[in-house]
Scaffold this active site. Structure first.
Site, PDB file in Angstrom:
ATOM      1  N   SER A  71      32.451   8.981  17.351  1.00  0.00           N
ATOM      2  CA  SER A  71      31.778   8.221  16.297  1.00  0.00           C
ATOM      3  C   SER A  71      31.096   9.177  15.336  1.00  0.00           C
ATOM      4  CB  SER A  71      30.752   7.243  16.882  1.00  0.00           C
ATOM      5  OG  SER A  71      29.677   7.946  17.488  1.00  0.00           O
ATOM      6  N   ARG A 119      27.818   9.256  12.192  1.00  0.00           N
ATOM      7  CA  ARG A 119      26.662   8.540  11.638  1.00  0.00           C
ATOM      8  C   ARG A 119      26.029   9.400  10.570  1.00  0.00           C
ATOM      9  NH1 ARG A 119      23.023   9.476  16.159  1.00  0.00           N
ATOM     10  NH2 ARG A 119      23.133  11.700  16.636  1.00  0.00           N
ATOM     11  N   GLY A 129      33.929  21.392  17.184  1.00  0.00           N
ATOM     12  CA  GLY A 129      34.499  22.684  16.831  1.00  0.00           C
ATOM     13  C   GLY A 129      36.015  22.694  16.910  1.00  0.00           C
ATOM     14  N   HIS A 148      28.479  23.528  14.036  1.00  0.00           N
ATOM     15  CA  HIS A 148      29.008  23.076  15.321  1.00  0.00           C
ATOM     16  C   HIS A 148      27.949  22.178  15.939  1.00  0.00           C
ATOM     17  CE1 HIS A 148      30.556  23.933  19.636  1.00  0.00           C
ATOM     18  NE2 HIS A 148      31.133  22.879  19.109  1.00  0.00           N
ATOM     19  N   ASP A 149      28.302  20.956  16.269  1.00  0.00           N
ATOM     20  CA  ASP A 149      27.293  19.979  16.688  1.00  0.00           C
ATOM     21  C   ASP A 149      26.477  20.459  17.877  1.00  0.00           C
ATOM     22  OD1 ASP A 149      29.424  19.673  18.480  1.00  0.00           O
ATOM     23  OD2 ASP A 149      29.834  17.588  17.917  1.00  0.00           O
ATOM     24  N   THR A 150      27.101  21.215  18.782  1.00  0.00           N
ATOM     25  CA  THR A 150      26.337  21.730  19.921  1.00  0.00           C
ATOM     26  C   THR A 150      25.298  22.742  19.472  1.00  0.00           C
ATOM     27  OG1 THR A 150      28.318  21.441  21.276  1.00  0.00           O
ATOM     28  CG2 THR A 150      26.533  22.739  22.221  1.00  0.00           C
ATOM     29  N   ASN A 155      32.204  24.703  28.663  1.00  0.00           N
ATOM     30  CA  ASN A 155      32.645  23.370  28.253  1.00  0.00           C
ATOM     31  C   ASN A 155      33.163  22.626  29.478  1.00  0.00           C
ATOM     32  OD1 ASN A 155      32.876  23.217  25.037  1.00  0.00           O
ATOM     33  ND2 ASN A 155      33.342  25.305  25.694  1.00  0.00           N
ATOM     34  N   GLY A 173      23.692  11.994  23.789  1.00  0.00           N
ATOM     35  CA  GLY A 173      23.856  10.640  24.310  1.00  0.00           C
ATOM     36  C   GLY A 173      23.776  10.538  25.812  1.00  0.00           C
TER      37      GLY A 173
END
Length: 484
Positions: free
Chosen positions: A16, A18, A78, A230-232, A290, A395
């Site tokens: 998702s 946002r 990534g 990179h979201d992490t 990971n 999350g």
């Protein structure tokens, strides 16, 4: 009074996306979610692709209604990328890392440059989804022959938003082509792999201002800021760590468990543990692993037609002690009937498969918690760190049972939250770029002032935890790795 300008975070995950805005109010961050939308890949005759045009359209539409803005930052997953021609136009639809086209490319890469030599430069965990292997899968194709540049997904969206192309370092570090020591492109490695050296654009650090939004977007001249894209990496920025004895678990579709270090760890032991050295803010290193993560539950929920709350409630009601499996079994990577595949893996290990929603879901969560312990032991061994607490962000911090199991199996205190760590990190890096904050310590002081993690203490019954973990090692064949 008119609304104070805020910073917009476009936060795109594997399932998702946002758009949120954030503003500093004294020592606290006010975060507002404006829009959430699904990220649905598209299966075409050529393979599995991201629908990046839809994601960009959804994001842009929300920016237009988000109020006055002081900046926009973009973070995504990534490894995935678009190839661009000499006018910045996309050559073909970007592939999804779960497409499977690069599976056979790992062997090709290691034939050209042995694994130990690649790891000594990049320090990146061997996974078939890595950019380096995907680029080898493009060999001989028209797109790679015509390409002038490569844009990772957040780089591409920033290009579309601002007209400026740069490769942001935290995401570039996921490619397997960035020198872990210098933070520059590993040009010698690129040449030895027989990849076009012209693909790789200028590298920028989190906080660099790329340029204003293009006039045709109707936003006014809003600065587009390269965050930890990179979201992490963005999530790690907003982890409320107190000292060096903390590990960070970014928990979502993927579980990324690691440590924040001043320098990469490129030893044989780190390579043998298949740990990854990804770039963090301020040239730090995120030494992590990971792990497949809640993708397993997400695919089961999709197969069952249930929402996630129903699945986790069923797991709470199921008895402990069911079958265990390695969440990183390669057969789990690609989309398919996940409940059936879990049953097959359990049966292949000589275990009766879990039956029913609750039993399967609990088996997933218990197996993840066991894998976290194995990874944590490896991190401690190669880094010399003594980990006493685990910060669970993202999350997965909402999944109370998984947090409790993680505390019990690892024997460490678990601090769950913030759930919105990625968006918070995105916004706070923008605040720092604008001069509202100074150091990473300042950023984390803001995080600490506006979050209250839920604390999960490990069970006193260490014998039961050890028995479960040892059973996990036995049925998965991972005991040799644990001993190493």
């Amino acid at each position: 009074m008119p609304e104070a300008p805020g910073y917009a975070a476009i936060d795109l995950g594997a399932s998702s996306g946002r758009v949120l805005t954030g503003r500093l109010d004294g020592e606290r961050l006010e975060l507002t979610e404006h829009h959430r939308f699904p990220n649905r890949p598209v299966r075409l005759p050529s393979g599995l692709h991201w629908n990046l045009l839809a994601l960009f359209s959804e994001s842009l539409g929300c920016l237009r209604t988000a109020g006055p803005l002081r900046g926009v930052g973009i973070d995504t997953w990534g490894v995935d990328y678009a190839l661009l021609d000499d006018r910045g136009r996309v050559l073909g639809l970007p592939f999804h890392y779960r497409d499977g086209r690069a599976d056979a490319m790992v062997a090709r890469a290691f034939e050209r440059v042995p694994r130990d030599e690649q790891y000594a430069v990049t320090g990146i965990q061997t996974m078939a989804i890595n950019t380096v292997f995907q680029l080898l899968a493009d060999e001989g194709g028209a797109a790679l022959k015509a390409a002038s540049r490569m844009a990772l997904v957040p780089d591409l969206l920033a290009l579309w938003l601002s007209g400026e192309l740069a490769n942001e370092r935290t995401n570039a570090s996921t490619t397997g082509l960035l020198d872990a020591r210098t933070g520059e492109w590993a040009t010698d490695l690129v040449a030895r792999l027989q990849l076009p050296g012209t693909l790789f654009a200028e590298l920028v650090d989190p906080g660099a201002v790329l340029g204003p939004t293009l006039p045709e977007h109707g936003l006014g001249p809003v600065p587009v800021i390269a965050v930890a894209s990179h979201d992490t990496a963005s999530a790690f920025v907003a982890a409320p760590v107190r000292d060096e004895h903390a590990a960070i678990l970014s928990s979502g579709t993927w579980s990324l468990l690691g440590l924040e270090l001043a320098a990469p760890v490129l030893t044989d032991a780190a390579r043998d543990a298949n740990l990854t050295n990804e770039r963090g803010i301020d040239a730090s290193t995120r030494l992590l692993k990971n792990v497949m993560g809640l993708w397993l539950e997400q695919e089961c929920a999709r197969a069952w037609g249930l929402d996630h709350a129903e699945v986790f409630a069923a797991a709470e009601s199921a008895p402990a002690g069911g079958p265990l499996f390695d969440p990183d079994d390669e057969s789990f990577l690609h989309p398919r009937d996940m409940p059936a595949r879990i049953a097959e893996v359990c049966e292949a290990a000589g275990q009766p498969p879990p039956r029913g929603t609750g039993a399967i879901a609990r088996s997933i969560l218990e197996s993840l918690a066991c894998k976290y312990r194995l990874v944590l032991e490896g991190l401690e061994a190669v880094s010399g760190r003594d980990v006493r607490a685990i910060h669970v962000i993202g999350g997965g911090a909402r999944v109370d049972l998984l947090c409790r199991l993680t505390a019990d199996l690892t024997g460490r205190e678990v601090l769950a939250g913030p759930v919105e760590a990625t968006a918070m990190g995105n916004v706070l890096v923008q605040c720092r770029a604008a001069g509202e904050l100074g150091s990473l310590a300042d950023i984390r002081a803001v995080v600490g002032a506006c979050t209250a993690p839920v604390v999960h203490e490990p069970s006193d019954d260490r014998d039961a935890a050890d028995a479960t973990y040892n059973r996990f090692l036995d049925v998965t064949g991972l005991r040799a790795r644990a001993a190493a």
